[in-house]
Write a protein that holds these residues in place. Structure first.
Motif, mmCIF file in Angstrom:
data_model
loop_
_atom_site.group_PDB
_atom_site.id
_atom_site.type_symbol
_atom_site.label_atom_id
_atom_site.label_comp_id
_atom_site.label_asym_id
_atom_site.label_seq_id
_atom_site.Cartn_x
_atom_site.Cartn_y
_atom_site.Cartn_z
ATOM 1 N N GLU A 9 0.837 -1.196 0.000
ATOM 2 C CA GLU A 9 0.000 0.000 0.000
ATOM 3 C C GLU A 9 0.873 1.248 0.000
ATOM 4 N N ARG A 11 1.532 5.208 0.702
ATOM 5 C CA ARG A 11 1.037 6.252 1.599
ATOM 6 C C ARG A 11 0.698 7.488 0.776
ATOM 7 N N ARG A 14 2.763 13.883 0.622
ATOM 8 C CA ARG A 14 2.857 14.953 1.618
ATOM 9 C C ARG A 14 3.690 16.087 1.045
ATOM 10 N N ARG A 75 -8.079 2.142 -1.638
ATOM 11 C CA ARG A 75 -6.716 1.807 -1.260
ATOM 12 C C ARG A 75 -5.823 2.166 -2.440
#
Length: 114
Positions: A9, A11, A14, A75
Motif C-alpha cells: 500500500e 502512503r 505529503r 486503497r
C-alpha cells in the motif's frame, strides 16, 4: 503453487515529498480494473486514479472489498507488483483535467419552470 504477497500500500503524498504526483482519472462509466490479491483471494477492483510520482513510481488507487463483506474502501498500491494484475482496460483515455475523468459529478443544471 507460489505464495504471493499482498501488494504494497502506498502512503498519501505529503508536502515534504516535493512535487505532487500527476493524477490521472477515467470516466466513471468505464474505469479500468485490477485484480488485487488481498488475504489470499483475488478481488476485482475498479481503478479510481493513477498517480505518476516525480521519482518515476506509479501507484493505482482502487475501490476494493478487502475482506469479502462487500463493504468497499479506497486503497492505493504501488505498481508493478505480483499481487496486482490487469482485469479490464478502459476504452476511454485517462485525463488530468478536473471534471473530465473520475472526479465528482457536476451538480444538475437548475432549470426554472414558468
Amino acid at each position: 503453487m507460489t505464495d504471493l504477497e499482498d501488494p504494497v500500500e502506498a502512503r498519501p503524498w505529503r508536502e515534504g515529498d516535493g512535487p505532487a504526483p500527476t493524477v490521472w482519472t477515467w470516466p466513471l462509466a468505464d474505469p479500468p480494473a485490477l485484480w488485487v490479491r488481498q488475504n489470499g483471494s483475488w478481488r476485482w477492483s475498479p481503478v479510481t486514479a493513477r498517480q505518476d510520482w516525480p521519482d518515476s513510481r506509479v501507484a493505482y488507487q482502487v475501490l476494493i472489498d478487502t475482506d469479502g463483506t462487500t463493504s468497499k474502501s479506497h486503497r492505493t498500491f504501488w505498481w508493478p507488483h505480483e499481487g496486482l494484475r490487469v482485469a479490464h482496460r478502459s476504452a476511454a483515455e485517462p485525463t488530468t483535467e478536473a471534471g473530465r475523468g473520475g472526479d465528482l459529478p457536476r451538480p444538475p443544471r437548475r432549470v426554472k419552470f414558468a
